[in-house]
Write an enzyme that holds these catalytic residues in place. Structure first.
Site, short mmCIF file in Angstrom:
data_model
loop_
_atom_site.label_atom_id
_atom_site.label_comp_id
_atom_site.label_asym_id
_atom_site.label_seq_id
_atom_site.Cartn_x
_atom_site.Cartn_y
_atom_site.Cartn_z
CG HIS A 106 -132.31 -9.16 11.24
ND1 HIS A 106 -131.34 -8.40 11.89
CD2 HIS A 106 -133.49 -8.52 11.47
CE1 HIS A 106 -131.91 -7.37 12.48
NE2 HIS A 106 -133.20 -7.42 12.24
CB ALA A 216 -119.09 -12.33 23.28
#
Length: 230
Positions: A106, A216
């Site tokens: 992206h 995470a």
């Protein structure tokens, strides 16, 4: 032969570095409309507003630091005997600053793009509609990020990696944005084992063979330790 691992990362891996996610209840898209800041039409309509939005995001990314999840993936890429390909939907540079090589599907906040000639260069901290392109000098400077309605980068390379991997992992992704949300299907079709690491269920969680749930910064280092111990 050592297994090839392909890892897709999304906004969730950078959340603990202080960079907001997008689709959670308090995420970025609850505060500003996609249509106002993240489409080619928005840039054509109000480039100053779009530049202000990305200037803010660029400053936030520059002030953030890689967290243990970023460092763990860099360690996996360095120490795993096989190939580890990291594909990110994120436009921050935290993977790179942790020491990993990544495919930015992206684009990148740290890069600028000329909408006229296609030249790219290192973005200054702040950009404005009148900034000239260093190559063609036209005032067509924009962030080098992929907006909604535009084609992500490196899709052919990513497809080749997915077709050849033994293990596919998705970390911190919503599973709501295509084509990235379809990568798990491509990997499974190629016979890969699949695992999702996330705070909670995503839109594509049922497609994975197994899931690891939690922040995470905790689950990714633990998972990497397990892989490297095998």
């Amino acid at each position: 032969m050592a297994e090839k691992i392909v890892i897709l990362t999304g906004a969730g891996i950078s959340a603990e570095s202080g960079l907001g996610t997008f689709r959670d209840a308090d995420g970025l898209w609850s505060q500003v409309r996609i249509e106002d800041v993240a489409t080619p039409e928005a840039f054509a309509r109000d480039p100053a507003r779009v530049h202000a939005f990305y200037n803010m995001r660029r400053a936030a990314a520059a002030a953030a630091a890689p967290n243990p999840a970023h460092h763990a993936l860099a360690r996996l890429q360095r120490d795993h005997p096989g190939e580890v390909v990291i594909v990110t939907q994120n436009v921050d540079d935290l993977h790179g600053r942790a020491g990993a090589e990544v495919l930015h599907m992206h684009g990148a906040l740290a890069r600028a793009l000329c909408a006229s000639c296609g030249e790219t260069w290192a973005a200054p901290p702040e950009m404005a509609p009148g900034d000239p392109c260093p190559a063609c000098e036209r005032p067509a400077t924009r962030p080098d990020v992929v907006w909604f309605g535009e084609m992500p980068h490196r899709l052919d390379d990513i497809a080749d990696h997915l077709a050849a991997c033994s293990l596919f992992a998705a970390i911190g992704t919503s599973g709501a944005v295509y084509p990235a949300a379809g990568f798990v299907r491509e990997a499974r079709a190629a016979g890969a084992d699949t695992v999702e690491l996330n705070l909670g269920a995503s839109d594509v969680s049922p497609l994975f063979h197994r899931r690891l749930t939690g922040p995470a910064s905790r689950v990714v280092p633990d998972w990497v330790d397990t892989l490297l111990a095998q």
